[in-house]
Design a protein around this motif. Sequence first.
Motif, PDB file in Angstrom:
ATOM      1  N   GLY A  56       3.650   9.725  -3.661  1.00 15.79           N
ATOM      2  CA  GLY A  56       4.667  10.597  -4.243  1.00 15.79           C
ATOM      3  C   GLY A  56       5.621   9.835  -5.137  1.00 15.79           C
ATOM      4  N   ALA A  57       6.159  10.540  -6.115  1.00 17.18           N
ATOM      5  CA  ALA A  57       6.976   9.910  -7.157  1.00 17.18           C
ATOM      6  C   ALA A  57       8.237   9.243  -6.617  1.00 17.18           C
ATOM      7  N   SER A  58       8.950   9.894  -5.723  1.00 15.88           N
ATOM      8  CA  SER A  58      10.221   9.315  -5.250  1.00 15.88           C
ATOM      9  C   SER A  58       9.982   8.081  -4.388  1.00 15.88           C
ATOM     10  N   ASP A  59       9.003   8.127  -3.503  1.00  9.55           N
ATOM     11  CA  ASP A  59       8.700   6.943  -2.685  1.00  9.55           C
ATOM     12  C   ASP A  59       8.147   5.806  -3.543  1.00  9.55           C
ATOM     13  N   TRP A  60       7.347   6.152  -4.544  1.00  5.32           N
ATOM     14  CA  TRP A  60       6.809   5.127  -5.437  1.00  5.32           C
ATOM     15  C   TRP A  60       7.943   4.438  -6.190  1.00  5.32           C
ATOM     16  N   GLN A  61       8.883   5.209  -6.704  1.00  4.98           N
ATOM     17  CA  GLN A  61       9.997   4.616  -7.436  1.00  4.98           C
ATOM     18  C   GLN A  61      10.849   3.746  -6.525  1.00  4.98           C
ATOM     19  N   ALA A  62      11.068   4.173  -5.291  1.00  7.02           N
ATOM     20  CA  ALA A  62      11.822   3.349  -4.333  1.00  7.02           C
ATOM     21  C   ALA A  62      11.088   2.032  -4.067  1.00  7.02           C
ATOM     22  N   ASN A  65      11.505  -0.214  -7.152  1.00  3.97           N
ATOM     23  CA  ASN A  65      12.868  -0.742  -7.182  1.00  3.97           C
ATOM     24  C   ASN A  65      13.043  -1.856  -6.158  1.00  3.97           C
ATOM     25  N   SER A  78       8.028  -3.286 -12.384  1.00  6.38           N
ATOM     26  CA  SER A  78       8.404  -2.164 -13.262  1.00  6.38           C
ATOM     27  C   SER A  78       7.923  -2.377 -14.696  1.00  6.38           C
TER      28      SER A  78
END
Length: 82
Positions: A56-62, A65, A78
């Motif tokens: 999922g997008a939010s977990d991937w971005q976390a 980061n 990144s």
Amino acid sequence: MHQAFRYRGKANYRDALFLTYEAHAATVLNGFLDDLATVLEAFVNMAGAFSAIRIGASDWQAFINDLDDHLNLLVKPSDVWP
């Protein structure tokens, strides 16, 4: 995956043998190393795309980061996986 597997076999078996046939292996190695870098880049991009969709997008971005904050690498994750 198929492309990465083929180059693994190429590096382990075929090219190691044929590199000994050349008087100057540097020319052969340069092309081979460039090809390996291309395969690695494609594999890393594919693995990142698969993982991003899978978690999922939010977990991937976390995750990205966190890697950027805690890994001391020359190339940040990144930069590879936007």
